[in-house]
Scaffold this motif. Structure first.
Motif, PDB file in Angstrom:
ATOM      1  N   PRO A   1     -25.663-105.110 -30.419  1.00  0.00           N
ATOM      2  CA  PRO A   1     -26.239-104.127 -31.343  1.00  0.00           C
ATOM      3  C   PRO A   1     -25.626-104.201 -32.743  1.00  0.00           C
ATOM      4  O   PRO A   1     -26.338-104.070 -33.741  1.00  0.00           O
ATOM      5  N   ALA A   2     -24.313-104.430 -32.818  1.00  0.00           N
ATOM      6  CA  ALA A   2     -23.656-104.506 -34.127  1.00  0.00           C
ATOM      7  C   ALA A   2     -24.152-105.702 -34.932  1.00  0.00           C
ATOM      8  O   ALA A   2     -24.343-105.609 -36.153  1.00  0.00           O
ATOM      9  N   GLN A   3     -24.376-106.824 -34.265  1.00  0.00           N
ATOM     10  CA  GLN A   3     -24.872-108.019 -34.958  1.00  0.00           C
ATOM     11  C   GLN A   3     -26.293-107.805 -35.471  1.00  0.00           C
ATOM     12  O   GLN A   3     -26.626-108.213 -36.593  1.00  0.00           O
ATOM     13  N   VAL A   4     -27.132-107.168 -34.663  1.00  0.00           N
ATOM     14  CA  VAL A   4     -28.504-106.903 -35.089  1.00  0.00           C
ATOM     15  C   VAL A   4     -28.510-105.936 -36.268  1.00  0.00           C
ATOM     16  O   VAL A   4     -29.254-106.112 -37.233  1.00  0.00           O
ATOM     17  N   ALA A   5     -27.660-104.916 -36.201  1.00  0.00           N
ATOM     18  CA  ALA A   5     -27.572-103.945 -37.296  1.00  0.00           C
ATOM     19  C   ALA A   5     -27.157-104.629 -38.597  1.00  0.00           C
ATOM     20  O   ALA A   5     -27.705-104.347 -39.675  1.00  0.00           O
ATOM     21  N   ALA A   6     -26.174-105.539 -38.508  1.00  0.00           N
ATOM     22  CA  ALA A   6     -25.713-106.242 -39.705  1.00  0.00           C
ATOM     23  C   ALA A   6     -26.816-107.121 -40.286  1.00  0.00           C
ATOM     24  O   ALA A   6     -26.977-107.210 -41.517  1.00  0.00           O
ATOM     25  N   ASP A   7     -27.609-107.766 -39.409  1.00  0.00           N
ATOM     26  CA  ASP A   7     -28.704-108.621 -39.865  1.00  0.00           C
ATOM     27  C   ASP A   7     -29.767-107.795 -40.589  1.00  0.00           C
ATOM     28  O   ASP A   7     -30.235-108.163 -41.673  1.00  0.00           O
ATOM     29  N   ILE A   8     -30.151-106.684 -39.976  1.00  0.00           N
ATOM     30  CA  ILE A   8     -31.157-105.816 -40.598  1.00  0.00           C
ATOM     31  C   ILE A   8     -30.648-105.260 -41.921  1.00  0.00           C
ATOM     32  O   ILE A   8     -31.373-105.203 -42.927  1.00  0.00           O
ATOM     33  N   GLN A   9     -29.387-104.872 -41.916  1.00  0.00           N
ATOM     34  CA  GLN A   9     -28.787-104.309 -43.127  1.00  0.00           C
ATOM     35  C   GLN A   9     -28.816-105.320 -44.278  1.00  0.00           C
ATOM     36  O   GLN A   9     -29.137-104.975 -45.428  1.00  0.00           O
TER      37      GLN A   9
END
Length: 206
Positions: free
Chosen positions: A85-93
């Motif tokens: 989840p943290a990696q996906v959040a960083a990508d979207i951000q």
């Protein structure tokens, strides 16, 4: 003076008793602090919730598609499968930065549908109904045992164990004082469970 001596004796007795109690404490499993979910690799069919601080219109709750992606407003498709989840959040951000000033993105797993087998918690032994139940965040030993209908009259609940695989693949056991949890409200061993945990309740020896 006699009263002072008695008080000193009582204080020393209580201090020694407290030390003995501490020495008997069972070894606890590693604290989860959300790490089990934070390190979880998202899979197909998992439900993820994306929120963007101060931009509620960009928030979505969607399942991960068979191609491992989710569609996010403004940025389009984003790879989620195989990422935390943290990696996906960083990508979207990072992608949202072209459209939103200083975006703050959070990705939360609301329903673990992939890796279901590995994500389950099992309760076996002298319980009313041995069960295999889906893991949910915050679940404790007591939650799992109650889902199994509680212990039987033949159980030896204070000799229960929680089994958990460590990062190196080895299985470790942790003593669970289930009788103290159920009948005395002593929650010292009411550990938070993790995906894949097995709780066993042995029968009494005659």
């Amino acid at each position: 003076m006699e009263i002072l001596k008695r008080l000193t004796t009582i204080f020393l007795f209580l201090a020694l008793a407290a030390c003995a109690t501490v020495g008997e404490s069972p070894t606890a499993p590693p604290a989860q602090t959300g790490a089990a979910v934070d390190d979880y690799l998202i899979g197909v069919d998992d439900i993820v919730q994306v929120t963007v601080w101060r931009n509620p219109e960009l928030g979505i709750t969607v399942p991960v598609r068979p191609d491992g992606k989710i569609s996010v407003p403004l940025v389009g498709d984003v790879a989620a499968g195989g990422h935390t989840p943290a990696q996906v959040a960083a990508d979207i951000q990072e992608k949202l930065a072209s459209y939103v000033r200083d975006p703050q993105v959070a990705v939360i797993l609301t329903d673990l549908r992939s890796h279901e087998y590995l994500s389950r918690v099992r309760v076996t032994g002298a319980v009313r109904t041995p069960v295999s139940i889906p893991y949910r965040q915050g679940m404790t030993v007591l939650d799992a045992v109650l889902a199994a209908g509680g212990v039987t009259e033949f159980a030896a609940p204070d000799r229960s164990d929680l089994y958990r695989k460590s990062d190196n693949g080895a299985t470790k056991s942790y003593a669970v004082r289930l009788d103290r949890i159920l009948n005395k409200g002593d929650l010292a061993t009411n550990y938070k469970v993790a995906p894949g945990d097995v709780i066993t309740v042995p029968e009494r020896t005659l």
